[in-house]
Scaffold this active site. Structure first.
Site, PDB file in Angstrom:
ATOM      1  NE  ARG A 112      -3.740   2.167   2.500  1.00 10.83           N
ATOM      2  CZ  ARG A 112      -3.688   2.850   3.642  1.00 10.83           C
ATOM      3  NH1 ARG A 112      -3.017   2.382   4.678  1.00 10.83           N
ATOM      4  NH2 ARG A 112      -4.328   3.989   3.758  1.00 10.83           N
ATOM      5  CG  HIS A 116      -1.573   5.135  -0.837  1.00 12.00           C
ATOM      6  ND1 HIS A 116      -2.394   5.673   0.129  1.00 12.00           N
ATOM      7  CD2 HIS A 116      -2.316   4.179  -1.438  1.00 12.00           C
ATOM      8  CE1 HIS A 116      -3.564   5.048   0.110  1.00 12.00           C
ATOM      9  NE2 HIS A 116      -3.534   4.132  -0.826  1.00 12.00           N
ATOM     10  CD1 TRP A 255     -11.626  -6.115  -0.419  1.00 13.43           C
ATOM     11  CD2 TRP A 255      -9.765  -5.822   0.782  1.00 13.43           C
ATOM     12  NE1 TRP A 255     -11.394  -4.756  -0.306  1.00 13.43           N
ATOM     13  CE2 TRP A 255     -10.269  -4.557   0.417  1.00 13.43           C
ATOM     14  CE3 TRP A 255      -8.589  -5.867   1.557  1.00 13.43           C
ATOM     15  CZ2 TRP A 255      -9.649  -3.351   0.788  1.00 13.43           C
ATOM     16  CZ3 TRP A 255      -7.979  -4.683   1.929  1.00 13.43           C
ATOM     17  CH2 TRP A 255      -8.507  -3.447   1.543  1.00 13.43           C
TER      18      TRP A 255
HETATM   19  C1  HEM Z   1      -9.427   0.999  -6.681  1.00 14.65           C
HETATM   20  C2  HEM Z   1      -9.238   1.974  -5.854  1.00 14.65           C
HETATM   21  C3  HEM Z   1      -8.767   1.709  -4.445  1.00 14.65           C
HETATM   22  C4  HEM Z   1      -9.391   2.096  -3.315  1.00 14.65           C
HETATM   23  C5  HEM Z   1     -10.660   2.921  -3.208  1.00 14.65           C
HETATM   24  C6  HEM Z   1      -8.615   1.586  -2.205  1.00 14.65           C
HETATM   25  C7  HEM Z   1      -8.930   1.775  -0.880  1.00 14.65           C
HETATM   26  C8  HEM Z   1      -8.301   1.120   0.177  1.00 14.65           C
HETATM   27  C9  HEM Z   1      -8.689   1.248   1.554  1.00 14.65           C
HETATM   28  C10 HEM Z   1      -9.817   2.112   2.090  1.00 14.65           C
HETATM   29  C11 HEM Z   1      -7.846   0.456   2.275  1.00 14.65           C
HETATM   30  C12 HEM Z   1      -7.842   0.242   3.777  1.00 14.65           C
HETATM   31  C13 HEM Z   1      -6.753   1.049   4.473  1.00 14.65           C
HETATM   32  C14 HEM Z   1      -6.741   0.755   5.957  1.00 14.65           C
HETATM   33  O1  HEM Z   1      -7.754   0.988   6.607  1.00 14.65           O
HETATM   34  O2  HEM Z   1      -5.697   0.330   6.463  1.00 14.65           O
HETATM   35  C15 HEM Z   1      -6.953  -0.173   1.360  1.00 14.65           C
HETATM   36  C16 HEM Z   1      -5.993  -1.073   1.709  1.00 14.65           C
HETATM   37  C17 HEM Z   1      -5.120  -1.654   0.828  1.00 14.65           C
HETATM   38  N1  HEM Z   1      -4.977  -1.334  -0.499  1.00 14.65           N
HETATM   39 FE1  HEM Z   1      -6.292  -0.280  -1.609  1.00 14.65          FE
HETATM   40  N2  HEM Z   1      -7.533   0.912  -2.693  1.00 14.65           N
HETATM   41  C18 HEM Z   1      -7.578   0.972  -4.059  1.00 14.65           C
HETATM   42  C19 HEM Z   1      -6.624   0.459  -4.927  1.00 14.65           C
HETATM   43  C20 HEM Z   1      -5.505  -0.228  -4.547  1.00 14.65           C
HETATM   44  C21 HEM Z   1      -4.420  -0.575  -5.431  1.00 14.65           C
HETATM   45  C22 HEM Z   1      -4.323  -0.167  -6.898  1.00 14.65           C
HETATM   46  C23 HEM Z   1      -3.517  -1.274  -4.674  1.00 14.65           C
HETATM   47  C24 HEM Z   1      -2.187  -1.838  -5.078  1.00 14.65           C
HETATM   48  C25 HEM Z   1      -1.832  -2.125  -6.307  1.00 14.65           C
HETATM   49  C26 HEM Z   1      -4.052  -1.371  -3.332  1.00 14.65           C
HETATM   50  C27 HEM Z   1      -3.461  -2.044  -2.295  1.00 14.65           C
HETATM   51  C28 HEM Z   1      -3.963  -2.091  -1.006  1.00 14.65           C
HETATM   52  C29 HEM Z   1      -3.440  -2.968   0.032  1.00 14.65           C
HETATM   53  C30 HEM Z   1      -2.338  -4.002  -0.126  1.00 14.65           C
HETATM   54  C31 HEM Z   1      -4.178  -2.683   1.194  1.00 14.65           C
HETATM   55  C32 HEM Z   1      -4.033  -3.348   2.561  1.00 14.65           C
HETATM   56  C33 HEM Z   1      -3.175  -2.520   3.477  1.00 14.65           C
HETATM   57  C34 HEM Z   1      -3.035  -3.106   4.857  1.00 14.65           C
HETATM   58  O3  HEM Z   1      -3.374  -4.262   5.081  1.00 14.65           O
HETATM   59  O4  HEM Z   1      -2.549  -2.382   5.729  1.00 14.65           O
HETATM   60  N3  HEM Z   1      -5.236  -0.691  -3.288  1.00 14.65           N
HETATM   61  N4  HEM Z   1      -7.235   0.248   0.077  1.00 14.65           N
END
Ligand code: HEM
Length: 355
Positions: A112, A116, A255
């Site tokens: 992440r 970002h 997820w």
């Molecule tokens: C499509 C649009 C996307 C939205 C709206 C989105 C939104 C989010 C949100 C709300 C979280 C939770 C953050 C938290 O509470 O810790 C998250 C986690 C995460 N996102 Fe996304 N995301 C998007 C796309 C992506 C993309 C493109 C990637 C990587 C290629 C990604 C990788 C991740 C990963 C690995 C986590 C887990 C982080 C953790 O476990 O701490 N996301 N995302």
């Protein structure tokens, strides 16, 4: 966190998944080796210190090494593939050591962080992207979308201290590549050469996607970075990893059932499970009807509500190898947004350590 989850994830990492994925992964690695640069020569520090002052002036990953002994002239150090592999190994070993975090791995939060750092890119103005690591600074570190990423940045500080010649921007992306590979994902080719930039290069808030919104918003945000529909859906597969934290985004839960192993389960679950609104005090999110332990964001659900996106969800749900190939390609593109690589910069693939 929960040791049962960790044990389950580890069991998946060490038994079931390799059995399923070993052949395609090996084949993919074999073909990916085509890109790989042969390690050349050696680099030794010989008690020399890395002089970071030279980095900016020299550009493109060359550094002066200063001796403690002032009579010894500074030596030019140009890090090579094997130096970056050492950094990769250090991150991989830290991932294995520091398993007392979340579902047993810092891997998802490292992915992440890299995403970002890159996803701020605007193709019209050429601003943002992974060149700069400007999330080190406020205001970018305080943007709502970046909540919780301090954990990932702090995890990498000892690595930066051990290998001070690497820029933060190269390090964060290398960590994303490492995390994907070590979580049983595909090989992700890598190029070095990002330069850190100062606070003035921070991007404005609002460049990253808003989880409460749907397909029009996703297209606006990802088209701005230069991606198409297929690439958007392939990128979303990263949500097989990790979880939402109520003290970060406000959303809650993972997820998939194996949040520290990259699979195409995200797409399968989207298509196969029945999803309902979660009844709670938090922001609007979906839960699976059967176990009520998994989640989907409104933005996740948008990729099966949109016909064009859904076609790609079906492709990736049916074929993990296809997902891995497309994911590898699109993540490489994401991680290189806005980076002015010098002509002739080599593309490397790193050898996994614990995967
Ligand atoms: C499509 C649009 C996307 C939205 C709206 C989105 C939104 C989010 C949100 C709300 C979280 C939770 C953050 C938290 O509470 O810790 C998250 C986690 C995460 N996102 Fe996304 N995301 C998007 C796309 C992506 C993309 C493109 C990637 C990587 C290629 C990604 C990788 C991740 C990963 C690995 C986590 C887990 C982080 C953790 O476990 O701490 N996301 N995302």
């Amino acid at each position: 966190m929960a040791s049962a989850t960790r044990t389950f994830a580890r069991a998946l990492r060490t038994s079931a998944r390799p059995a399923i994925n070993a052949a395609p992964r090996a084949a993919f690695r074999q073909s990916a080796r085509f890109y790989s640069a042969k390690p050349t020569g050696g680099s030794s520090s010989n008690g020399l210190l890395y002089g970071l002052a030279g980095a900016g002036l020299l550009g493109g990953g060359a550094y002066y090494l200063y001796s403690n002994d002032s009579s010894v002239a500074p030596k030019l150090f140009v890090p090579k593939f094997e130096d970056y592999q050492k950094v990769y190994n250090e991150i991989a070993n830290r991932l294995e050591e520091k398993e007392d975090y979340d579902d047993g791995s810092y891997g998802p939060v490292l992915v992440r962080l890299a995403w970002h750092a890159s996803g701020t890119y605007d193709k019209e103005t050429g601003t943002g992207g992974s060149n700069g690591a400007t999330m080190r600074f406020s205001p970018e570190s305080d943007h709502g979308a970046n909540a919780g990423l301090k954990a990932a940045r702090d995890f990498l500080e000892p690595v930066k201290a051990k290998f001070p010649w690497i820029t933060y921007s190269d390090l964060w992306i290398l960590a994303g590549v490492c995390a994907i590979q070590e979580m049983m994902g595909p090989t992700v080719p890598y190029r070095a050469g990002r330069q850190d930039r100062d606070v003035a290069a921070c991007t404005p808030d609002g460049r990253l996607p808003d989880a409460a919104q749907a397909q029009d918003h996703l297209r606006n945000i990802f088209y701005r970075m230069g991606f198409n529909d297929q690439e958007i859906v392939a990128l979303c597969g990263a949500h097989a990893l990790g979880r939402c934290h109520s003290d970060r985004s406000g959303y809650s839960g993972p997820w998939t059932f194996s949040p520290t192993v990259l699979t195409n389960d995200y797409y399968k679950l989207l298509l196969e499970e029945k999803w309902q609104w979660k009844k709670w005090n938090g922001p609007k999110q979906y839960e699976d009807k059967k176990t009520q332990t998994l989640m989907m964001l409104p933005a996740d659900m948008a990729i099966i509500q949109d016909k064009k996106f859904k076609e790609w969800v079906k492709v990736y749900a049916a074929d993990n190898d296809k997902f891995f190939q497309d994911f590898s390609a699109v993540v490489k593109k994401l991680f290189e947004l806005g980076v002015p690589f010098k002509e002739g910069t080599e593309t490397w693939t790193f050898k996994p350590v614990n995967a």
